[in-house]
Design an enzyme around this catalytic site. Structure first.
Site, PDB file in Angstrom:
ATOM      1  N   ARG A  92       1.159  -1.610   0.177  1.00 53.07           N
ATOM      2  CA  ARG A  92       0.164  -0.393   0.167  1.00 53.07           C
ATOM      3  C   ARG A  92       0.809   1.337  -0.165  1.00 53.07           C
ATOM      4  O   ARG A  92       1.837   1.468   0.501  1.00 53.07           O
ATOM      5  CB  ARG A  92      -0.971   0.198   1.387  1.00 53.07           C
ATOM      6  CG  ARG A  92      -0.117   0.399   2.747  1.00 53.07           C
ATOM      7  CD  ARG A  92      -0.032   1.695   3.196  1.00 53.07           C
ATOM      8  NE  ARG A  92       0.385   1.772   4.208  1.00 53.07           N
ATOM      9  CZ  ARG A  92       1.607   1.832   3.737  1.00 53.07           C
ATOM     10  NH1 ARG A  92       2.173   2.263   2.971  1.00 53.07           N
ATOM     11  NH2 ARG A  92       2.415   2.591   5.235  1.00 53.07           N
TER      12      ARG A  92
ATOM     13  N   ASP B 275      -2.321  -0.281   7.074  1.00 53.72           N
ATOM     14  CA  ASP B 275      -1.535  -0.980   6.109  1.00 53.72           C
ATOM     15  C   ASP B 275      -2.432  -2.354   6.622  1.00 53.72           C
ATOM     16  O   ASP B 275      -2.995  -2.172   5.172  1.00 53.72           O
ATOM     17  CB  ASP B 275      -1.010  -1.525   7.005  1.00 53.72           C
ATOM     18  CG  ASP B 275       0.441  -0.324   7.309  1.00 53.72           C
ATOM     19  OD1 ASP B 275       0.012   0.656   6.643  1.00 53.72           O
ATOM     20  OD2 ASP B 275       1.213  -0.494   7.989  1.00 53.72           O
TER      21      ASP B 275
HETATM   22  C1  GLA Z   1       3.426   2.184   9.634  1.00 53.54           C
HETATM   23  C2  GLA Z   1       2.460   1.282  10.548  1.00 53.54           C
HETATM   24  C3  GLA Z   1       1.038   2.150  10.596  1.00 53.54           C
HETATM   25  C4  GLA Z   1       1.337   4.156   9.604  1.00 53.54           C
HETATM   26  C5  GLA Z   1       1.981   4.326   9.785  1.00 53.54           C
HETATM   27  C6  GLA Z   1       2.437   5.465   9.294  1.00 53.54           C
HETATM   28  O1  GLA Z   1       2.736   1.981   8.005  1.00 53.54           O
HETATM   29  O2  GLA Z   1       1.946   0.217  10.293  1.00 53.54           O
HETATM   30  O3  GLA Z   1      -0.363   2.129  10.809  1.00 53.54           O
HETATM   31  O4  GLA Z   1       1.164   4.634  11.531  1.00 53.54           O
HETATM   32  O5  GLA Z   1       3.305   3.562   9.469  1.00 53.54           O
HETATM   33  O6  GLA Z   1       1.351   6.194   9.351  1.00 53.54           O
END
Ligand code: GLA
Length: 442
Positions: A27, A178
């Site tokens: 993603r 995510d």
């Molecule tokens: C990582 C974490 C997410 C989010 C991002 C920052 O990807 O897994 O949950 O906090 O950082 O937005």
């Protein structure tokens, strides 16, 4: 695709059992950084970089996994109600996290195991969720092997939450963005994700614009120190939340909150209770009317219970809070801009998000800042770091007609001039919004 499948067939443990092919995307986050764990909305999309995994069901309770890339030693473990993690930083912990997340959510699930052969083209340690994709893969395969199908949107939402909780098994104190993006993604759409309860709305990505990812080539690994840096932001958010919650109860006679995203209709001056200078633990304790060691024990700890080192400059809670509140607003305005087709405005919001990530949340690095500048000069109407930060990728919104010249210019100015590379296709590429994780026909 054919080639990748052939590689996987060679790798998968030999005989017996039914075989399936899973596709799990990475993603990219359009906007809304480090606010998912505060339960504020975010706007990511699943992208056309994915894990392909060939799966063979087993008759026993063991799980094995191999990867086509070097540096990923074969993983093997038995399913049990509490799976013991490998040592910190081991990639197999993401597989275990997915399985453990399912067991915690569906304690009556069977314990049929499987063999996995994995081929991923999601850049690793780059902020594109290669690790959450592994967690979701393991969870989906484990459910499938034990007769639980996840098809409807409601089922996917439940699984996304289980995977988000599961991923904390690896030690990160992240949010649920995510896993939701990976499971709920839709072709050519971004997802407005809200929390508590988790829900998603798909919003069409702008026609005539292309999203381009550029890897700064600064690795953002989930090692102990990088994990501490990420978790410190999550902990700072928690501390700011506790200060707000305490004030809501004691000074304003309102109910407590668990997440900043729950603050609706705040009383005037509420946010001023988080003071605009660095906090020591003792100041936080005093404001919360708690003992210092109680504050540390409750909130300033790693998963293994050890205290997280307090930064020498203290906790900059007011800056963090300002980022969270303003980024939340930017996400709402970005969703509105997508609905209206106001793409220039979206570009400005993306640029403002980067500035806030750099100056207020302090999750950028010099390479990311330089790359963002180069992206903008090369024609991006908006460019920002994406994902956890401290390295990893930028995302740029580029008018589609400019994409060829954009790629050339960024390639020359960042990858050749600054990084000394002679090719950069693997680091600089357009992405599309794609459907969430699925089982493919072989
Ligand atoms: C990582 C974490 C997410 C989010 C991002 C920052 O990807 O897994 O949950 O906090 O950082 O937005």
């Amino acid at each position: 695709m054919r080639k990748r499948l052939e590689k996987l067939e060679k790798l998968l443990a030999s005989s017996g059992g039914e075989v399936y092919l899973y596709r799990v995307p990475g993603r990219v986050n359009l906007i809304g950084e480090h606010i998912d764990y505060n339960h504020c909305p975010v706007l990511p999309l699943a992208i056309d970089r994915e894990i392909l995994a060939l799966v063979r069901l087993r008759e026993d309770n063991r799980i094995t996994a191999v990867d086509t890339k070097e540096g990923f030693p074969r993983v093997e473990f038995a399913i049990s109600s509490q799976i013991e993690p490998f040592e910190g930083g081991h990639w197999g912990n993401y597989i275990k996290a997915g399985v453990q997340g399912v067991i915690d959510e569906w304690p009556k699930i069977g314990c049929r195991g499987f063999d996995l052969a994995i081929d991923s083209n999601i850049p690793f340690s780059a902020g594109l969720s290669s690790s959450s994709a592994l967690v979701v893969l393991a969870a989906l395969v484990f459910l499938g092997a034990n007769g639980v199908k996840v098809t409807s949107k409601e089922e996917r939402l439940v699984l996304a939450e289980a995977c988000a909780r599961g991923e904390r098994y690896t030690g990160t104190q992240g949010g649920g963005m995510d896993q939701a993006a990976i499971l709920l993604g839709e072709e050519d759409h971004a997802l407005l994700i809200n929390f508590n309860p988790l829900r998603s709305e798909s919003l069409p990505l702008p026609k005539d614009y292309t999203l381009v990812v550029a890897n700064s080539l600064v690795e953002a690994p989930k090692t102990r120190s990088a994990m501490d840096a990420y978790n410190r932001r999550s902990i700072e958010s928690r501390l700011a939340t506790e200060l707000l919650s305490h004030a809501l109860k004691m000074e304003y006679g309102r109910g407590a909150i668990e997440f900043i995203g729950e603050v609706q209709d705040p009383p005037a001056n509420l946010f001023e209770v988080v003071k605009n200078s660095p906090y020591s633990v003792s100041e936080i304790a005093k404001q919360l009317q708690l003992a210092e060691d109680e504050v540390v024990k409750r909130w300033i700890v790693r998963k293994d219970g050890s205290p997280l080192p307090v930064p020498p400059e203290g906790f900059l809670l007011a800056m963090r809070l300002q980022h969270i509140l303003e980024e939340w607003e930017r996400v709402k305005r970005s969703a509105q801009a997508l609905r209206k087709g106001a793409i220039e405005e979206l570009g400005e919001l993306i640029n403002a998000s980067h500035a806030s990530c750099r100056d207020l949340f302090e999750i950028s690095c010099p390479e990311l800042d330089t790359l963002v500048e180069i992206n903008r000069r090369a024609g991006a109407i908006g460019s920002r770091l994406t994902g956890a930060g401290f390295g990893g990728c930028t995302l740029s919104l580029v008018p589609t007609s400019l994409v060829p010249s954009f790629l050339k210019e960024v390639g020359e100015h960042y990858y050749r001039s600054i990084m000394g590379r002679s090719s950069w296709e693997e680091a600089l590429f357009p992405v599309r919004g794609v459907r969430g994780a699925s089982v493919l026909e072989i």
